[in-house]
Design a protein around this motif. Structure first.
Motif, PDB file in Angstrom:
ATOM      1  N   MET A 291      27.535  40.259  42.556  1.00 10.72           N
ATOM      2  CA  MET A 291      28.907  39.751  42.485  1.00 10.72           C
ATOM      3  C   MET A 291      29.318  39.521  41.373  1.00 10.72           C
ATOM      4  SD  MET A 291      30.969  37.833  45.333  1.00 10.72           S
ATOM      5  CE  MET A 291      31.982  39.077  46.067  1.00 10.72           C
ATOM      6  N   PRO A 292      30.429  40.022  40.846  1.00  9.77           N
ATOM      7  CA  PRO A 292      30.946  39.407  39.631  1.00  9.77           C
ATOM      8  C   PRO A 292      31.477  38.038  39.233  1.00  9.77           C
ATOM      9  CG  PRO A 292      32.121  41.482  40.295  1.00  9.77           C
ATOM     10  CD  PRO A 292      31.214  40.933  41.217  1.00  9.77           C
ATOM     11  N   THR A 293      31.059  37.611  38.189  1.00 14.54           N
ATOM     12  CA  THR A 293      31.533  36.113  37.776  1.00 14.54           C
ATOM     13  C   THR A 293      32.916  36.067  37.258  1.00 14.54           C
ATOM     14  OG1 THR A 293      30.251  35.936  36.112  1.00 14.54           O
ATOM     15  CG2 THR A 293      29.190  35.410  38.037  1.00 14.54           C
ATOM     16  N   THR A 294      33.397  35.172  37.035  1.00 14.94           N
ATOM     17  CA  THR A 294      34.775  34.926  36.169  1.00 14.94           C
ATOM     18  C   THR A 294      34.481  35.517  34.825  1.00 14.94           C
ATOM     19  OG1 THR A 294      35.944  33.327  37.619  1.00 14.94           O
ATOM     20  CG2 THR A 294      36.629  33.483  35.402  1.00 14.94           C
TER      21      THR A 294
ATOM     22  N   THR B 235      31.927  37.162  33.610  1.00 13.68           N
ATOM     23  CA  THR B 235      31.672  38.784  33.329  1.00 13.68           C
ATOM     24  C   THR B 235      32.808  39.448  33.374  1.00 13.68           C
ATOM     25  OG1 THR B 235      30.965  39.098  35.658  1.00 13.68           O
ATOM     26  CG2 THR B 235      29.119  38.600  34.197  1.00 13.68           C
ATOM     27  N   THR B 236      34.092  39.110  34.660  1.00 13.19           N
ATOM     28  CA  THR B 236      35.372  39.747  34.498  1.00 13.19           C
ATOM     29  C   THR B 236      35.799  39.760  33.283  1.00 13.19           C
ATOM     30  OG1 THR B 236      34.983  39.481  37.089  1.00 13.19           O
ATOM     31  CG2 THR B 236      37.186  39.995  36.033  1.00 13.19           C
ATOM     32  N   ASP B 237      36.058  38.508  32.838  1.00  9.14           N
ATOM     33  CA  ASP B 237      36.954  38.287  31.743  1.00  9.14           C
ATOM     34  C   ASP B 237      36.149  38.978  30.527  1.00  9.14           C
ATOM     35  OD1 ASP B 237      38.565  36.517  33.107  1.00  9.14           O
ATOM     36  OD2 ASP B 237      37.620  34.749  32.176  1.00  9.14           O
ATOM     37  N   ASN B 238      34.879  38.919  30.266  1.00 11.57           N
ATOM     38  CA  ASN B 238      34.399  39.679  29.160  1.00 11.57           C
ATOM     39  C   ASN B 238      34.313  41.001  29.178  1.00 11.57           C
ATOM     40  OD1 ASN B 238      33.424  36.906  28.130  1.00 11.57           O
ATOM     41  ND2 ASN B 238      31.216  37.462  28.907  1.00 11.57           N
ATOM     42  N   THR B 239      34.292  41.683  30.366  1.00 11.25           N
ATOM     43  CA  THR B 239      34.528  43.016  30.550  1.00 11.25           C
ATOM     44  C   THR B 239      36.097  43.155  30.088  1.00 11.25           C
ATOM     45  OG1 THR B 239      32.900  43.231  32.166  1.00 11.25           O
ATOM     46  CG2 THR B 239      34.511  45.113  32.138  1.00 11.25           C
TER      47      THR B 239
ATOM     48  N   GLU C  44      26.625  41.356  33.041  1.00  9.41           N
ATOM     49  CA  GLU C  44      25.692  40.190  33.336  1.00  9.41           C
ATOM     50  C   GLU C  44      25.430  39.176  32.625  1.00  9.41           C
ATOM     51  OE1 GLU C  44      20.934  39.660  34.550  1.00  9.41           O
ATOM     52  OE2 GLU C  44      21.848  41.566  35.488  1.00  9.41           O
ATOM     53  N   GLY C  45      26.040  38.066  33.203  1.00 14.20           N
ATOM     54  CA  GLY C  45      25.929  36.537  32.295  1.00 14.20           C
ATOM     55  C   GLY C  45      26.791  36.799  31.150  1.00 14.20           C
TER      56      GLY C  45
END
Length: 144
Positions: free
Chosen positions: A1-4, A6-10, A80-81
């Motif tokens: 499950m994506p974290t905030t 990983t979502t922000d970095n992507t 990831e991370g």
């Protein structure tokens, strides 16, 4: 499950690629200033003589002069991370000097994979593998 994170970095990486694909040198330089840490560690085939964000700016200056229509298509990303991996296809037309080669007018298509490490929402480290062999073959600099 994506974290905030990983979502922000992507999302940041996608905004950076969007700026790169503008073809406008000023937009690219501004994006580097916005999305990349000034002391970014850059492990990729880059011109020697600069470090940090200056090295990345130098790379994009060379690429935009050689391939003014350069386009980076993100094929997939994995996050990831604090890391985002991006597998890309790069296309462009050789319209300016590149690696000592006079413009050929030839189109290139090659792959690359980059691992971006983020710190505080900015790219702090870049590790890349670029298929320069395919690129140079397509430009006629190496035998097929």
């Amino acid at each position: 499950m994506p974290t905030t994170e990983t979502t922000d970095n992507t999302a940041t990486l996608h905004r950076f690629h969007s700026a790169v694909n503008s073809g406008d040198p000023d937009t690219v330089l501004n994006a580097i200033d916005e999305f990349v840490a000034p002391d970014v560690r850059f492990h990729a085939p880059v011109p020697m003589g600069e470090t940090g964000a200056k090295a990345l700016k130098q790379v994009w200056d060379v690429l935009l002069r050689a391939f003014p229509d350069i386009h980076v298509t993100i094929e997939e990303t994995v996050a990831e991370g604090d890391k985002v991996v991006s597998r890309n296809t790069v296309t462009g037309t050789h319209r300016g000097e590149y690696r000592g080669l006079a413009p050929t007018g030839r189109a290139v298509t090659y792959g690359e994979i980059f691992v971006f490490r983020f710190v505080d929402g900015r790219i702090a480290e870049i590790r890349g593998v670029v298929d320069v062999l395919t690129q140079l073959r397509q430009l006629g600099a190496l035998p097929s």
